[in-house]
Write a protein that holds these residues in place. Structure first.
Motif, PDB file in Angstrom:
ATOM      1  N   VAL A 103      34.242 -39.680  14.389  1.00  0.00           N
ATOM      2  CA  VAL A 103      34.652 -38.641  13.427  1.00  0.00           C
ATOM      3  C   VAL A 103      33.754 -37.423  13.536  1.00  0.00           C
ATOM      4  CG1 VAL A 103      34.949 -38.127  10.978  1.00  0.00           C
ATOM      5  CG2 VAL A 103      35.597 -40.358  11.868  1.00  0.00           C
ATOM      6  N   VAL A 104      32.464 -37.638  13.729  1.00  0.00           N
ATOM      7  CA  VAL A 104      31.525 -36.512  13.803  1.00  0.00           C
ATOM      8  C   VAL A 104      31.861 -35.621  14.988  1.00  0.00           C
ATOM      9  CG1 VAL A 104      29.096 -35.903  14.093  1.00  0.00           C
ATOM     10  CG2 VAL A 104      29.721 -37.842  12.670  1.00  0.00           C
ATOM     11  N   VAL A 105      32.137 -36.209  16.137  1.00  0.00           N
ATOM     12  CA  VAL A 105      32.510 -35.426  17.312  1.00  0.00           C
ATOM     13  C   VAL A 105      33.812 -34.680  17.049  1.00  0.00           C
ATOM     14  CG1 VAL A 105      33.138 -35.570  19.750  1.00  0.00           C
ATOM     15  CG2 VAL A 105      31.306 -36.997  18.852  1.00  0.00           C
ATOM     16  N   SER A 106      34.756 -35.350  16.409  1.00  0.00           N
ATOM     17  CA  SER A 106      36.038 -34.708  16.107  1.00  0.00           C
ATOM     18  C   SER A 106      35.860 -33.525  15.175  1.00  0.00           C
ATOM     19  CB  SER A 106      36.993 -35.705  15.459  1.00  0.00           C
ATOM     20  OG  SER A 106      37.265 -36.761  16.306  1.00  0.00           O
ATOM     21  N   SER A 135      37.083 -29.790  16.967  1.00  0.00           N
ATOM     22  CA  SER A 135      38.396 -29.271  16.577  1.00  0.00           C
ATOM     23  C   SER A 135      38.230 -27.930  15.886  1.00  0.00           C
ATOM     24  CB  SER A 135      39.119 -30.263  15.673  1.00  0.00           C
ATOM     25  OG  SER A 135      38.389 -30.480  14.495  1.00  0.00           O
ATOM     26  N   SER A 136      39.207 -27.066  16.130  1.00  0.00           N
ATOM     27  CA  SER A 136      39.158 -25.730  15.532  1.00  0.00           C
ATOM     28  C   SER A 136      40.111 -25.666  14.354  1.00  0.00           C
ATOM     29  CB  SER A 136      39.514 -24.687  16.594  1.00  0.00           C
ATOM     30  OG  SER A 136      40.852 -24.864  16.997  1.00  0.00           O
ATOM     31  N   THR A 188      42.456 -33.193  15.016  1.00  0.00           N
ATOM     32  CA  THR A 188      42.691 -34.533  15.540  1.00  0.00           C
ATOM     33  C   THR A 188      43.075 -35.470  14.398  1.00  0.00           C
ATOM     34  OG1 THR A 188      40.380 -35.146  15.288  1.00  0.00           O
ATOM     35  CG2 THR A 188      41.024 -34.175  17.394  1.00  0.00           C
ATOM     36  N   LEU A 189      43.609 -36.612  14.767  1.00  0.00           N
ATOM     37  CA  LEU A 189      44.008 -37.600  13.760  1.00  0.00           C
ATOM     38  C   LEU A 189      42.797 -38.094  12.974  1.00  0.00           C
ATOM     39  CD1 LEU A 189      46.191 -39.343  12.472  1.00  0.00           C
ATOM     40  CD2 LEU A 189      45.817 -41.006  14.300  1.00  0.00           C
TER      41      LEU A 189
END
Length: 116
Positions: free
Chosen positions: A54-57, A61-62, A67-68
């Motif tokens: 989740v942290v990377v997502s 993401s902009s 992302t899901l």
């Protein structure tokens, strides 16, 4: 996948190559069928593990794309909605179905090998 490759006999791929198969054809017709269960398991675990990132997502993401995992995290944080629980249940059921299908494929492969 490493475990599947450890039990793979390289001589079979060499035999295919010596009989005129290209490297890609030898891989697709000899190597991949023998390690397909290991590859499918690796893909499944990578897919499930990606939901833990989740942290990377959140960082990659902009505003226009999401992302899901980012949507699920925002949904849990902002409101109480059963969508996240439904997605989680679907992922668990999907994982179980893939593993059951892999077992059937493996069982059919063992039966076919026993018949020969």
């Amino acid at each position: 996948v490493g475990n599947g490759l450890a039990s793979f006999d390289v001589n079979q791929e060499r035999a295919a190559r010596s009989l005129g198969a290209s490297p890609l054809r030898a891989f697709l017709t000899v190597t991949l069928p023998q390690i397909r269960i290991a590859v499918m398991s690796g893909m499944l675990f990578a897919f499930i593990t990606s939901f833990d990132e989740v942290v990377v997502s959140l960082f990659i993401s902009s505003g226009a794309t999401s992302t899901l995992t980012k949507r699920m995290f925002a949904n849990i944080r902002d409101q109480v909605d059963p969508t996240v629980a439904a997605i989680s249940s679907m992922l668990v059921v999907l994982s179980i179905l893939v593993l059951i299908a892999a077992q059937f494929v493996r069982r059919d492969g063992v039966k076919a090998a026993d018949e020969h």
